[in-house]
Structure formats: C-alpha cells, structure tokens
Scaffold this motif. Sequence first.
Motif, short mmCIF file in Angstrom:
data_model
loop_
_atom_site.label_atom_id
_atom_site.label_comp_id
_atom_site.label_asym_id
_atom_site.label_seq_id
_atom_site.Cartn_x
_atom_site.Cartn_y
_atom_site.Cartn_z
N LEU A 101 16.78 -27.04 -17.01
CA LEU A 101 17.94 -26.31 -17.49
C LEU A 101 19.25 -26.91 -17.00
O LEU A 101 20.32 -26.56 -17.49
N LEU A 102 19.17 -27.81 -16.03
CA LEU A 102 20.38 -28.39 -15.45
C LEU A 102 21.21 -29.16 -16.49
O LEU A 102 22.43 -29.01 -16.52
N PRO A 103 20.60 -30.00 -17.35
CA PRO A 103 21.42 -30.68 -18.37
C PRO A 103 22.14 -29.71 -19.28
O PRO A 103 23.28 -29.97 -19.70
N ASN A 104 21.51 -28.57 -19.60
CA ASN A 104 22.15 -27.57 -20.45
C ASN A 104 23.38 -26.98 -19.76
O ASN A 104 24.46 -26.88 -20.36
N SER A 105 23.23 -26.61 -18.50
CA SER A 105 24.34 -26.01 -17.77
C SER A 105 25.47 -27.00 -17.57
O SER A 105 26.65 -26.66 -17.69
N GLY A 108 18.48 -22.52 -11.81
CA GLY A 108 17.11 -22.83 -12.21
C GLY A 108 16.34 -23.64 -11.18
O GLY A 108 15.30 -23.20 -10.66
N PRO A 109 16.82 -24.85 -10.83
CA PRO A 109 16.08 -25.67 -9.86
C PRO A 109 16.00 -25.05 -8.47
O PRO A 109 14.96 -25.14 -7.82
N VAL A 131 16.51 -16.34 -12.75
CA VAL A 131 15.48 -15.39 -13.18
C VAL A 131 14.64 -15.97 -14.31
O VAL A 131 13.43 -15.76 -14.37
N ALA A 132 15.29 -16.72 -15.21
CA ALA A 132 14.54 -17.34 -16.30
C ALA A 132 13.45 -18.26 -15.76
O ALA A 132 12.34 -18.33 -16.29
#
Length: 560
Positions: free
Chosen positions: A288-292, A125-126, A4-5
């Motif tokens: 956002l993938l590196p964060n997750s 995200g992706p 959603v972000a």
Amino acid sequence: MTLVATLLPSISSDFNKSNEASWLGTSYLLAACTFTPLYGRLCNVMGRRGANQLAVVIAATGTLACGFSTNMKMLIAARFLTGMGGGGIFTTSTIVTSDMYSMRSRGLTQGVSSLFNGLGMGLGGPIGGLVSDWLGWRWAFLIQMPLFFVSLFLTTYNLHYVTPGKGKSAKEVLKRIDYGGSLTLLVAIGSFLVFLSMKYNEDMSWGEPWVIVPLVLAGIFIIIFILVEILVAPEPVLAPALLRQKVPVLVGISNFLVALCNFSVMYFFPMWFQTVALTSASIAGLHLLPNSTSMSIGSLFAGWMMHRTGKYKMINLIFGAFPFIGIVLITQMREDSGPLQMWLSIIPLGFGNAVVLQTMLIALLAHLPESSMAVGTGFGQVFRGIGQVGGVAISSALFQSKLDSELRRRIHAPNAEEIISEIRHSAKLVANLPPDLQRAARDSYAVSLKAVFILAACSTFLAYLARLPIPDKTLEHKPRKQSNGTSTTPGDVESHSVTSGTPDEGIDSDDGDMPDGPSITRPKPRRRRLSTFESTDGILDLESETVGGSARQRPASLRA
C-alpha cells in the motif's frame, strides 16, 4: 485506515470471524460519516482547538479500546468510537486551513497537508503488518497512543488564533446542530450495513427477519432523513439548496464514486497478497506504500498546478483517467506477475484520485458564495463519507458472495461445507492448507478479489463521466487591505514579501484575511508559532444568521 486494512486477516482469523472483517472498516467509516458534520458547530462552541482536541481524545480512547478488545463485537464498537473522533480530526484540520488561506492558495496548502497524511497512510500498512508479525495485532493499536499525546501537545502550544463571531451562547449554537439528520442518517446507513452483512456475510436467506427488517428500516430512515433535511433541520447536514445546483450535485456524485473506488481497493488489495500470493502481513501492507506515496504527490501536484494556473478542469480531465488505468493493471495481476506490476500498478490509482479529490473540493467551493463555504465543504464530505462506507460494505458483500460460490464450485470433499466455512472465516488458513485445497482456495480468492477490483473500475469510470459537465472557473487570490492601506494576497505561500523586520515578522503580517472597510490596528508583529495569528475573516463563522453555516435562507422576520 491502512493499518487496519493490513490487520484484517490477522484480527478476524484470531477471533475466527473473517466473514465479519468488513465491520472493522465500516464501523469506523459509519461513525466518521455521521458524526463529522457536528464538528463544524463544535468549532464555534469550543473553539478550533477545543473541538480538535475533543476529536483527538475520542479517537485515542477508541484506539486504546481496540488494543484491549476481547471479542469481535467489542472491537467493532471500539472502531466506531475511533471513527467518531477520527472524522472530527479531519474536519477541524480542514476548517483551520480554510481560516488561514485564500481560495487559490488553499489547494496548495491542502497538498502540503496531504504529504503528512500520505506519510501516515503509507507507513500505516507496513508498520501495522510488521508489528502484527512481531508482537501481535493488539500492539499495532497500542503503539499509536504516543502520537495522540504529541498531537494534543502541539495544538495546545500552537493553536491560539481567534475568529470573530456574533458572540452567541454555546446553548444557542448547539440548538442549531442537525441532531435529527445525523441520527436518521446513522440509522439508515447502519441498517443497510446490517442487511449486507446478514445476507452476504452470514449467508442468511431472504426470508430471515435479520435480512428483511434492516433493509426495510434502511428505506424508511433514508426517507425520514430527507424529510428532516428539507423541512425540519435549522442547519441541515445535507443542504437542500445545494441539491438544486448542478456543480454541487456532480461533485457529490464524483466524491461518492471516488471514495467507493478508493476504499474497495484499500481494504482488499493487501488481502490479495496474503491469500493469493501468500506473503506475510507486513509485506502485504508494504504494497500500500506506493499508493499512499502517489496520493501525497498527487495532492501536492494538484494544489501547485491550481495555485500556479488558477485552473482545475484540464488537470482533472487528464489525470482523472489515471485511476481507471491503475485498476485495469491491478485486475491483471497473477501469482507469477513480475515485481513491477505487483508494486507499481496501484500508483496511477492513488495519484489520479488524489488529483480528483483536490480539484473537486476547489471546484465546489469556487462555485459557491463565500458565505456557503462551510456548508459546501460539509455537503461534499457527506457524499464522500457515504462512499467510504459503501466502498467497504458493498465490496465486502460482493467478495463474500463470490468467494462462497467459487469455493463451492472447486471443493467437493465429503466435509466440503465445514472446509468452506473455515476458509471463509480465516483468511490466514489458506497458507496452511494441503496443496489441493490450497490451490482451490487461492484461485477462489483471486477470482473474488478480481470482482471487487472490477467494481472499483466501474466506479471510477462513472465518476469520470460525472465530472465532465463541471465547468472551469478561474481561481483568484482574494485581496485584502492592510492597516497601511495597501492590498496583498492572503495566505499565499508564494506571495509573502518581507518589507521590514525579520522574515518571521513578514510572514506574520501576511497571515489571515482582512475584510474591506476601516483599517484595523494590529499589534506589532512578533515571531509566530505555526498558526498563532489572529484571523479577522469570518468565512467559517457558523454562528452568523446569514453567513457561514446557514444552508437555507432564513425569513427576514427571523433574521431581524
């Protein structure tokens, strides 16, 4: 959450309501914050599996409604419904894990669980951005539906263990749910969100009723909430007894500030790439993938370290500073920054906050008696939930206020008011503006988003200071007696030993904690399916008058 972000600019621009985009996050988090505590009771009324599946069905219904929403208000309502189930999925999963494992092993098992949680957050995200670019944002919701059916199938087939209780009726247990606390907390937080939205997102003046009334209601209902928790509720959501203890209060403050930091960044980090760097939604989500990924690794690392050393304070002190470092790196990003800074700046944030959340949960539970673990878990979740809502709402109000002033400072055309309104209402419009207006819009978005990231930096720094006085405590495996009289360590992934039979039989005999006392005759172990063991531990028995859910000690006359 991450899906959603990533979709916020696409959805809000489609409805021409970018200034209301934050409600897609806050409505979900508001529902999760206020309805999550109810699932502890529902686990006793419906059983662990029944409560979990109810949460899954509610979340699935809300997600389906999101995909078919025809306007922003309907979508916000659907997100609220999704949050009612989403928070329950998290809570019931945590309760099942707490049933199965000892204190020292719990951090490690939660870390393993976080790998899957991180996989979902990392891919949300992706995948959401890719599906949005390819098929439209609605399909990013609809494509999730098979996953809910998979969840229902797995829990139906595998989740069959039982926990002991006093056998009270469902009606008696339901009476002890804190309906008043949940309702007043919902109204208080919801009113404050309306105030922030009307004042900063809709640019209403302080004299408008839509600004004054929600603010007054928020103040009144937060007072009523506190009074209900102290004087009325039989099983308060916010246990008053814990408010008088140092460690629970400090953990609660840390949870609030860490959640505020996390969600401020998570909901606005992708927007930086779409409005400042002008990337596609899929690429923005991919950032956002590196964060997750780092959150998953951080959770597993923290759990492994606590399991190995039995300590939590030192790793908290060291890695708890990482989020501040990550935020500082993020605030230094520019359009011409190199790929390493754009892709890797967020890693310290995710890793450090994951370590903090894992260690703080264990620190809270380690300083509470076993009978208060359910209450302590709910206590920490309330603060974390309020922080999540605040992270989106407060950062959105700051962002919209700053964006409005920055656009007015840079745009002075005859029709400036109309242009500014269009830019604020449609983030995707930035990429299609004429060069001079696009430059002004990109710079305005950059400054406004930097203000949000600075807010997150202040939040994580204050959280670090709040955690400093929390003392360390050695975590021990809880011994238990088997039917043969020997003692073992329950739920410890590394301590399972196979003495006879197949490996599966050895693992089955080590699942669940058994209380001291007379030996318990167990049927011959058989090949287990995930969590099909029978627990004989009453750690989370919320039906007990004195053990589990009671937030305040009852008078002896009532207990009798």
